[in-house]
Write an enzyme that holds these catalytic residues in place. Structure first.
Site, mmCIF file in Angstrom:
data_model
loop_
_atom_site.group_PDB
_atom_site.id
_atom_site.type_symbol
_atom_site.label_atom_id
_atom_site.label_comp_id
_atom_site.label_asym_id
_atom_site.label_seq_id
_atom_site.Cartn_x
_atom_site.Cartn_y
_atom_site.Cartn_z
ATOM 1 N N HIS A 54 13.242 -9.123 29.578
ATOM 2 C CA HIS A 54 12.024 -8.328 29.844
ATOM 3 C C HIS A 54 11.670 -8.415 31.336
ATOM 4 C CE1 HIS A 54 11.229 -9.558 25.506
ATOM 5 N NE2 HIS A 54 11.152 -8.245 25.432
ATOM 6 N N HIS B 135 11.117 -12.759 27.733
ATOM 7 C CA HIS B 135 12.199 -13.584 28.269
ATOM 8 C C HIS B 135 12.740 -12.906 29.531
ATOM 9 C CE1 HIS B 135 14.808 -10.598 26.450
ATOM 10 N NE2 HIS B 135 14.331 -10.885 25.241
#
Ligand code: PAF
Length: 302
Positions: free
Chosen positions: A45, A42
């Site tokens: 990250h 997501h």
């Protein structure tokens, strides 16, 4: 330092292939950045990968749903996976190598060596997930040995994980600098997590209780409130919306000892709760002497 997109990102599945590539990437003392993940990436990250790409010559991202950090009855089998989407995102962000090992590559038959993080693995999530941080410390130590990065990037949302890893790096003299980046949130405050995908509309709405409580306490802290009990009471109020509060604790951000009385050192207000069948965690830092950004760069400098 190269900031341009790699022509093509390499996806590798074995340690031998990765090491061969890294030998070339490291030539001329070039810096390797590392972002370990369990995939289903997501924006949180993505922010870590962007930091690594901007600060290092090459970036290795690993995707490995690590079985040793899941307890019996946890969501190992259901953990969300979408390798194709993750590959596209990693490539777009400028990742050099994506490492996607099979469990047998990391834990071959007969595997029996573990890293025990001691007392730092016991409070908070450790009470509800026995053995979790032993699994995290073990896989992160192994990945550090495999990749041998100069810098490794983690999110503050998993605060206890960052504390365990920083201490492991110090105690085992691992030659890597740990960078901790602030938690990314949805516009309404929900901390980004791969597990948010489990939430239906009702649970998604009720999950906001975690960040609402933390923000209320943070606002009071910024307004001068220093009493641990009063800050905890503010954070607890909205938690009537969740199905189970596993813990709500104010702890020292380095030792994880409970704060009693006044907040004098950088502390973390941490919560774990179950909403429907989903377990969520979140935290905010309360820093009486320095702001959060300074604390985060302090982590980075260690
Ligand atoms: O934070 C995670 O995704 C995992 O705990 C990590 C650090 C990749 C180790 O499996």
């Amino acid at each position: 330092m190269s900031r341009s997109l790699p022509l093509s990102m390499r996806t590798v599945r074995t340690i031998a292939e990765l090491r061969a590539l890294l030998r070339t990437l490291r030539e001329g003392n070039r810096r390797i950045g590392f972002v370990p993940t369990m995939g289903f990436l997501h924006e949180g990250h993505a922010a870590l990968i962007r930091q690594s790409v901007s600060r290092c010559d090459s970036t290795v991202v690993s995707i490995f749903v690590n079985p040793t950090q899941f307890g019996p009855g946890e969501d190992l089998a259901q953990y969300p996976r979408d390798l194709e989407r993750d590959q596209t995102l990693c490539h777009r962000l400028g990742t050099t190598v994506l490492f996607v090992p099979e469990p047998s590559e990391i834990y071959p038959t007969g595997y029996c060596t573990f890293v025990d993080p001691g007392p730092l693995g016991e409070p908070l999530c450790g009470q509800f997930r026995p053995g979790h941080f032993r699994g995290v410390a073990t896989v992160v130590a192994k990945l550090f040995n495999i990749v041998q990065p100069d810098l490794a990037f983690f999110g503050q949302k998993d605060l206890q994980q960052t504390v365990v890893i920083r201490r492991m790096v110090r105690d085992l003299n691992l030659p890597v600098d740990i960078v901790v980046a602030p938690t990314l949130r949805e516009a309404d405050g929900l901390a980004l997590s791969s597990r948010n995908t489990y939430l239906d509309a009702d649970a998604r709405a009720r999950a906001l209780a975690l960040s609402k409580g933390l923000f209320a306490a943070q606002e009071a802290f910024e307004g001068g409130e220093r009493d641990a009990d009063r800050l905890l009471a503010l954070a607890r109020k909205p938690l009537t919306q969740v199905d189970e509060v596993q813990y709500l604790e104010l702890v020292d951000a380095v030792s994880l000892d409970a704060v009693v009385g006044e907040v004098r050192r950088t502390s973390a207000l941490c919560v774990a709760a179950r909403v429907g069948r989903t377990r969520l965690i979140d935290n905010v830092l309360l820093a009486p002497n320095a702001d959060e950004a300074q604390f985060i760069s302090h982590l980075e400098a260690e």
